[in-house]
Motif scaffolding. Sequence first.
Motif, PDB file in Angstrom:
ATOM      1  N   PRO A  26       0.826  -1.204   0.000  1.00 12.07           N
ATOM      2  CA  PRO A  26       0.000   0.000   0.000  1.00 12.07           C
ATOM      3  C   PRO A  26       0.863   1.257   0.000  1.00 12.07           C
ATOM      4  CG  PRO A  26      -0.146  -1.144   2.138  1.00 12.07           C
ATOM      5  CD  PRO A  26       0.726  -1.974   1.247  1.00 12.07           C
ATOM      6  N   SER A  28       0.456   5.246   0.910  1.00 13.17           N
ATOM      7  CA  SER A  28      -0.451   6.257   1.436  1.00 13.17           C
ATOM      8  C   SER A  28       0.109   7.631   1.113  1.00 13.17           C
ATOM      9  CB  SER A  28      -0.653   6.015   2.931  1.00 13.17           C
ATOM     10  OG  SER A  28      -1.782   6.690   3.388  1.00 13.17           O
ATOM     11  N   GLY A  29       0.655   8.340   2.088  1.00 16.78           N
ATOM     12  CA  GLY A  29       1.214   9.663   1.765  1.00 16.78           C
ATOM     13  C   GLY A  29       2.532   9.581   1.017  1.00 16.78           C
ATOM     14  N   GLY A  30       3.188   8.435   1.077  1.00 12.99           N
ATOM     15  CA  GLY A  30       4.446   8.273   0.351  1.00 12.99           C
ATOM     16  C   GLY A  30       5.628   8.977   0.995  1.00 12.99           C
ATOM     17  N   GLN A  31       5.441   9.544   2.159  1.00 10.52           N
ATOM     18  CA  GLN A  31       6.514  10.342   2.763  1.00 10.52           C
ATOM     19  C   GLN A  31       7.643   9.478   3.315  1.00 10.52           C
ATOM     20  OE1 GLN A  31       6.456  13.930   2.541  1.00 10.52           O
ATOM     21  NE2 GLN A  31       5.116  12.993   1.040  1.00 10.52           N
ATOM     22  N   LEU A  33       7.730   5.822   2.217  1.00 18.78           N
ATOM     23  CA  LEU A  33       7.954   4.776   1.220  1.00 18.78           C
ATOM     24  C   LEU A  33       8.673   5.305  -0.022  1.00 18.78           C
ATOM     25  CD1 LEU A  33       7.583   1.860   0.436  1.00 18.78           C
ATOM     26  CD2 LEU A  33       5.234   2.333  -0.256  1.00 18.78           C
ATOM     27  N   HIS A  74      -1.926  14.241   8.145  1.00 17.69           N
ATOM     28  CA  HIS A  74      -1.643  14.900   9.426  1.00 17.69           C
ATOM     29  C   HIS A  74      -2.291  16.282   9.509  1.00 17.69           C
ATOM     30  CE1 HIS A  74       1.077  11.622   9.378  1.00 17.69           C
ATOM     31  NE2 HIS A  74       2.150  12.240   8.918  1.00 17.69           N
ATOM     32  N   THR A 104       0.207  10.332   6.323  1.00 23.42           N
ATOM     33  CA  THR A 104      -1.059   9.910   6.931  1.00 23.42           C
ATOM     34  C   THR A 104      -0.827   9.112   8.216  1.00 23.42           C
ATOM     35  OG1 THR A 104      -1.126   7.800   5.766  1.00 23.42           O
ATOM     36  CG2 THR A 104      -2.071   9.709   4.619  1.00 23.42           C
ATOM     37  N   CYS A 117       5.896  10.226  15.955  1.00 21.73           N
ATOM     38  CA  CYS A 117       5.068  10.832  16.992  1.00 21.73           C
ATOM     39  C   CYS A 117       3.775  10.051  17.266  1.00 21.73           C
ATOM     40  CB  CYS A 117       4.725  12.261  16.587  1.00 21.73           C
ATOM     41  SG  CYS A 117       6.193  13.292  16.349  1.00 21.73           S
ATOM     42  N   ILE A 156      -4.612  -0.593   7.533  1.00 21.62           N
ATOM     43  CA  ILE A 156      -5.186   0.169   8.650  1.00 21.62           C
ATOM     44  C   ILE A 156      -6.286   1.050   8.077  1.00 21.62           C
ATOM     45  CG2 ILE A 156      -4.759   1.936  10.404  1.00 21.62           C
ATOM     46  CD1 ILE A 156      -1.846   0.950  10.519  1.00 21.62           C
ATOM     47  N   LYS A 171       7.606  17.011  22.632  1.00 18.54           N
ATOM     48  CA  LYS A 171       8.546  16.452  21.656  1.00 18.54           C
ATOM     49  C   LYS A 171       9.840  17.238  21.734  1.00 18.54           C
ATOM     50  CE  LYS A 171       8.768  15.975  16.581  1.00 18.54           C
ATOM     51  NZ  LYS A 171       8.038  16.363  15.350  1.00 18.54           N
TER      52      LYS A 171
HETATM   53  C1  LIG Z   1      10.759  15.554   6.099  1.00 15.77           C
HETATM   54  C2  LIG Z   1       9.952  14.624   6.932  1.00 15.77           C
HETATM   55  C3  LIG Z   1       9.754  14.901   8.265  1.00 15.77           C
HETATM   56  C4  LIG Z   1       8.996  14.045   9.046  1.00 15.77           C
HETATM   57  N1  LIG Z   1       8.833  14.352  10.354  1.00 15.77           N
HETATM   58  C5  LIG Z   1       8.117  13.518  11.138  1.00 15.77           C
HETATM   59  C6  LIG Z   1       7.908  13.793  12.496  1.00 15.77           C
HETATM   60  O1  LIG Z   1       8.369  14.801  13.037  1.00 15.77           O
HETATM   61  N2  LIG Z   1       7.206  12.907  13.233  1.00 15.77           N
HETATM   62  C7  LIG Z   1       6.646  11.802  12.680  1.00 15.77           C
HETATM   63  O2  LIG Z   1       5.999  11.060  13.373  1.00 15.77           O
HETATM   64  N3  LIG Z   1       6.817  11.520  11.381  1.00 15.77           N
HETATM   65  C8  LIG Z   1       7.533  12.341  10.595  1.00 15.77           C
HETATM   66  N4  LIG Z   1       7.678  12.058   9.266  1.00 15.77           N
HETATM   67  C9  LIG Z   1       7.068  10.848   8.746  1.00 15.77           C
HETATM   68  C10 LIG Z   1       5.664  11.151   8.225  1.00 15.77           C
HETATM   69  O3  LIG Z   1       4.801  11.320   9.295  1.00 15.77           O
HETATM   70  C11 LIG Z   1       5.157  10.075   7.283  1.00 15.77           C
HETATM   71  O4  LIG Z   1       4.054  10.612   6.716  1.00 15.77           O
HETATM   72  C12 LIG Z   1       4.789   8.753   7.894  1.00 15.77           C
HETATM   73  O5  LIG Z   1       5.823   8.159   8.611  1.00 15.77           O
HETATM   74  C13 LIG Z   1       4.387   7.756   6.834  1.00 15.77           C
HETATM   75  O6  LIG Z   1       3.121   8.072   6.373  1.00 15.77           O
HETATM   76  P1  LIG Z   1       2.740   8.030   4.839  1.00 15.77           P
HETATM   77  O7  LIG Z   1       1.279   8.210   4.770  1.00 15.77           O
HETATM   78  O8  LIG Z   1       3.556   8.991   4.117  1.00 15.77           O
HETATM   79  O9  LIG Z   1       3.122   6.515   4.479  1.00 15.77           O
HETATM   80  P2  LIG Z   1       3.821   5.881   3.209  1.00 15.77           P
HETATM   81  O10 LIG Z   1       5.175   6.413   3.025  1.00 15.77           O
HETATM   82  O11 LIG Z   1       2.908   5.935   2.052  1.00 15.77           O
HETATM   83  O12 LIG Z   1       3.911   4.402   3.717  1.00 15.77           O
HETATM   84  C14 LIG Z   1       4.741   4.005   4.782  1.00 15.77           C
HETATM   85  C15 LIG Z   1       4.611   2.510   5.017  1.00 15.77           C
HETATM   86  O13 LIG Z   1       3.322   2.221   5.549  1.00 15.77           O
HETATM   87  C16 LIG Z   1       2.591   1.347   4.696  1.00 15.77           C
HETATM   88  N5  LIG Z   1       1.213   1.851   4.758  1.00 15.77           N
HETATM   89  C17 LIG Z   1       0.786   3.076   4.413  1.00 15.77           C
HETATM   90  N6  LIG Z   1      -0.512   3.220   4.697  1.00 15.77           N
HETATM   91  C18 LIG Z   1      -0.927   2.059   5.239  1.00 15.77           C
HETATM   92  C19 LIG Z   1      -2.148   1.617   5.759  1.00 15.77           C
HETATM   93  N7  LIG Z   1      -3.246   2.395   5.806  1.00 15.77           N
HETATM   94  N8  LIG Z   1      -2.231   0.369   6.251  1.00 15.77           N
HETATM   95  C20 LIG Z   1      -1.152  -0.443   6.247  1.00 15.77           C
HETATM   96  N9  LIG Z   1       0.042  -0.062   5.778  1.00 15.77           N
HETATM   97  C21 LIG Z   1       0.162   1.181   5.282  1.00 15.77           C
HETATM   98  C22 LIG Z   1       3.248   1.469   3.365  1.00 15.77           C
HETATM   99  O14 LIG Z   1       3.082   0.288   2.613  1.00 15.77           O
HETATM  100  C23 LIG Z   1       4.688   1.686   3.759  1.00 15.77           C
HETATM  101  O15 LIG Z   1       5.308   0.476   4.073  1.00 15.77           O
HETATM  102  C24 LIG Z   1       8.420  12.898   8.471  1.00 15.77           C
HETATM  103  C25 LIG Z   1       8.617  12.616   7.129  1.00 15.77           C
HETATM  104  C26 LIG Z   1       9.362  13.457   6.352  1.00 15.77           C
HETATM  105  C27 LIG Z   1       9.548  13.154   4.903  1.00 15.77           C
END
Ligand SMILES: Cc1cc2nc3c(=O)[nH]c(=O)nc-3n(C[C@H](O)[C@H](O)[C@H](O)COP(=O)(O)OP(=O)(O)OC[C@H]3O[C@@H](n4cnc5c(N)ncnc54)[C@H](O)[C@@H]3O)c2cc1C
Lengths: 261, 790
Positions: A26, A28-31, A33, A74, A104, A117, A156, A171
């Motif tokens: 999956p 999601s936000g890709g941040q 992955l 978020h 996300t 967090c 999820i 934090k």
């Molecule tokens: C510059 C930067 C700063 C950041 N700072 C912080 C911070 O201060 N605190 C913090 O907590 N995080 C931080 N993050 C992380 C951020 O919160 C990410 O968004 C988060 O860790 C992953 O969410 P995503 O939606 O982008 O997931 P994705 O990158 O899309 O996916 C992450 C993983 O989760 C899996 N996945 C995604 N959605 C689901 C789902 N619904 N069910 C099951 N599996 C799933 C994917 O397959 C992948 O393995 C930061 C990221 C960046 C790039």
Amino acid sequence: MYDFEFVKPASVADALAALSDEDAKPLSGGQTLLPTMKQRLAMPTKLVSLAGMAELIGVSAEGGVLTVKGATPHAKVAAEATAYPALAALASHIGDPAVRNRGTIGGSLANNDPSACYPAAALASGATIVTTAREIPADEYFQGMFTTALEEHEIITAVKFPIPEAANYQKFVQPASRFALVGVFVAKFATGVRVAVTGASEEGVFRWTEAEEALSSSFTPDAVASLKAPAEGMIGDIHGTPEYRAHLIGVMTKRAVAAAA
Amino acid sequence: MPKDHDGIGASTKRREDVRFLSGAGRYTDDINLRGQAYAYFLRSSVAHGNLTSIDTAEAEAMPGVVRIFTAKDFEGVGGLPCGWQVTDRFGQPMKEPGHPVLATGKVRHVGDPIAVVVAESLAEAKDAAEAIMVDIDELPAVIDMKAAVAGGAPLVHDDVENNLCYDWGFVEENREAVDAAIRGAHHVTTLELVNNRLVANPMEPRVAVGDYDRTTGEHTLYTTSQNPHVIRLLMGAFVLGIPEHKLRVVAPDVGGGFGTKIFHYAEEAFCTFAAKAVNRPVKWTCDRSEAFITDCHGRDHVTKIELALDAEGKFLALRTDTLANMGAYLSTFAPSVPTWLHGTLMAGNYTTPLVYVNVKAVFTNTVPVDAYRGAGRPEATFQLERVIDKAARELGIDPIELRRRNFIKPEQFPYQTPVAVVYDTGNYHATMDKLVEIADVAGFPARRAASEAKGKLRGLGIAHYIEACGIAPSQLVGQLGARAGLYESATVRVNATGSISVYTGSHSHGQGHETTFPQVVAEMLGIDATQVDIVHGDTSKIPMGMGTYGSRSIAVGGTAMVKATEKIIAKAKKIAAHLMEAAETDVELAGGQFSVKGTDKSIAWGDVCLAAYVPHNYPLESIEPGLEETAFYDPSNFTYPSGGYACEVEVDPDTGKVEILAFSAADDFGNVINPMIVSGQVHGGIAQGIGQALLEQAVYDENGQLLTGSYMDYAMPRADDVPMYAVDHSCVTPCTHNPLGVKGCGEAGAIGSPPAVVNAVVDALAARGVTHIDMPLTPARVWAAMNAAG
Ligand SMILES: Cc1cc2nc3c(=O)[nH]c(=O)nc-3n(C[C@H](O)[C@H](O)[C@H](O)COP(=O)(O)OP(=O)(O)OC[C@H]3O[C@@H](n4cnc5c(N)ncnc54)[C@H](O)[C@@H]3O)c2cc1C
């Protein structure tokens, strides 16, 4: 990045079907992955996008429970989780605006970065992680750094947070990444106080039970003033020794209580 | 045309920002040539090892691969040259091991290039690179400088004993006198400190695009450089053997350099070479992770400094002992940084009569280290201003007062220092007075008390710097080992209608030359600055150029432009005299009008220009038509900007977190062309200095892996890490040896700020027994220091 297939299903059911391929993941936000894929450290053959799927987005409060759907970014939590201000505040300090608009809750909890967090909020709140297969209590969900109870291809869909009487997240940022070097989430319920710590331990997010006990009998900063978290098992790296992290757990807990009380 | 308001001294808005802020900048990566192929460098993932075999057979058969290059392809090609030769204490030349374009026989740092795939797409090039089989016999790495020179350490270069590039003493003749003065002194303050290793991190990573025209034999290299002519010279003459008329180097818009884009890099030589070899354009774009392990790093000194004082706090002698990291290979100007750009500044603003600087330059299995904003001068200033602060505390003298007691007095200029250079002008008492005023030093005790009431520890840190800019007198630097001249050129081309194109060898990569240089020409001619445009960054257009670094652009490049404009004025006056039927000596130029002294005869600038190109009524028998002049300028001395910096911090005793509450800078840059741009340069410099002091550090583990290889671990300063600055440049002692009286301002902020920040934190923690903390002052380090001392 290696080549991959991209699908954008219209529903969770379609997403599950698309995920049945081996090496599908999956997105999601890709941040998390996408940067990993760009560095060629992950090579899924298929990305199944959850982003923007209506049934996975939303924040609602009912019967003392705040429900955040799995692909809610978020920024939306920060703006709409008014029933649970400590959670909204936590979401508003994740990353930068670009990260908050894409990243996300589901992605964050699935990834379970030891410095993230949301895991602290979920664990301290005693949240329930709702998936396409079951409901998992937070106490069973987090299983160490980057490890969770999720099975492969389990999505999820929502996180249910019991809303505490009082709560706060402190934090202390790692200077470079601004993830939590140590983050402490304190939540006070009628039944007792829960304290979850992120960023510090080699085992990932954990509950500081000693502080919970002290705070359950007296919810004041003084109640934890003399407590010391053990340095053993804490992360040591260029940003801080285990001793420093252990010390910060105490400081951040005290501050969280002061802010919440 | 009336004299315009946008000449010297006007805070004209930066005209280049229209382009940069609207996404219309044209950077090297925006250049895409027809038929271009993409280069991907396969780099060493280990810090040290013997390359036993490279097998490209399988990779070569992969889709899209055009050709794969290894060191074998570069056998007939020179290595990357070093532009400065340092002579050691014993009169011997430094050790200068070769620096091949691609690793030959051995890999010496993580990131050392082993092979390059040129393919139809970047993705295909990366895929093929994964299929290259490389065998490396790993060797133990040497990372720590003390261990590297201690004897018995692994050798980065087999023929460089003890990894020692040179052991330099300056002034060597002073060595014994300094030792004696320190032995006999009333008080000696000693400090051991680290000047932390930094990664420059310009916003734009490096890019190179090579092109070759087989019909003319002409090579073109587009590159992210601060000095395209220097690259043409080094690469053409020493690496690839291409004469200048067949090699064009273009550095278009460049998104920041900070020194790290001065140097000639392997990727530039590779793309130029490969474009001919595969007969199509070859492009390489560095990504951020690659930049961390290939861009030259900065600083990385370990120093012991001793300051001897008499009972009144007069400085008697200064001795320093420094280990300076060179990394795995000598980068272009690396040897000059810890020596001539560092030792010559060790007298600071003070009358210390005896100075001895010892520097051992050391090879390690790390990325090469070279100049970074300030280059050598920040290292000198940091040591000196830290040891003075420590001495003040030890002797119970106010740190401002101790500095004042030792300042060179205004009437002592020109001042011959004991470390070879002659300061032409300065007034350090004036900049210190100004600093005390703008930083409200008098109000500090009250502010400290207010912080204490909140449970915070407040500190005030002072530093005063001197730097040598306007680099440099060619004959002098030639004697010191430079293998290049450091003059600058300018061509002023006046067009027929009076508009002007200035071709300058200076290069702008953020400094705002496109705005400030026209201000100068406009002022001289009395025309509107919008009539003047700057052309830079292309060796096919500009006669010659040594580029931009060392705060040299306005002082050296600007002076060349002034000299060329003076020639223009002289010729234009001849034409005007003819047109007005007057004697040339009676012709005056003011406000864009030529007039005849004592008459009402006048003629406009534009009419004279037109006459030069339409010479119907023109003194053809005595002067040529046209109006274009070139000047080369070689300075007679460095320029010496100086200034006082003050930093005020609050330390959280519970966490060790430092917050900068106020930062003030009182600089003497000589005359200032555009005060707004100068303030901006100071702001940026201070931000980088705060970055070094509080946040940034490149850390290797003992195996030579870079632990801080991304922004997840390498902390860059962000907007909320820095305060609003109070910046003043009203203290002016004009430079005496260039016509504009300018000194340069590009590096000052990064030089003066780190000691001010560290002095402030030490001041905040002094009551807890802290005397020093090494940069960066991360919360963890500050907390540890507080608790170790207390
Ligand atoms: C510059 C930067 C700063 C950041 N700072 C912080 C911070 O201060 N605190 C913090 O907590 N995080 C931080 N993050 C992380 C951020 O919160 C990410 O968004 C988060 O860790 C992953 O969410 P995503 O939606 O982008 O997931 P994705 O990158 O899309 O996916 C992450 C993983 O989760 C899996 N996945 C995604 N959605 C689901 C789902 N619904 N069910 C099951 N599996 C799933 C994917 O397959 C992948 O393995 C930061 C990221 C960046 C790039």
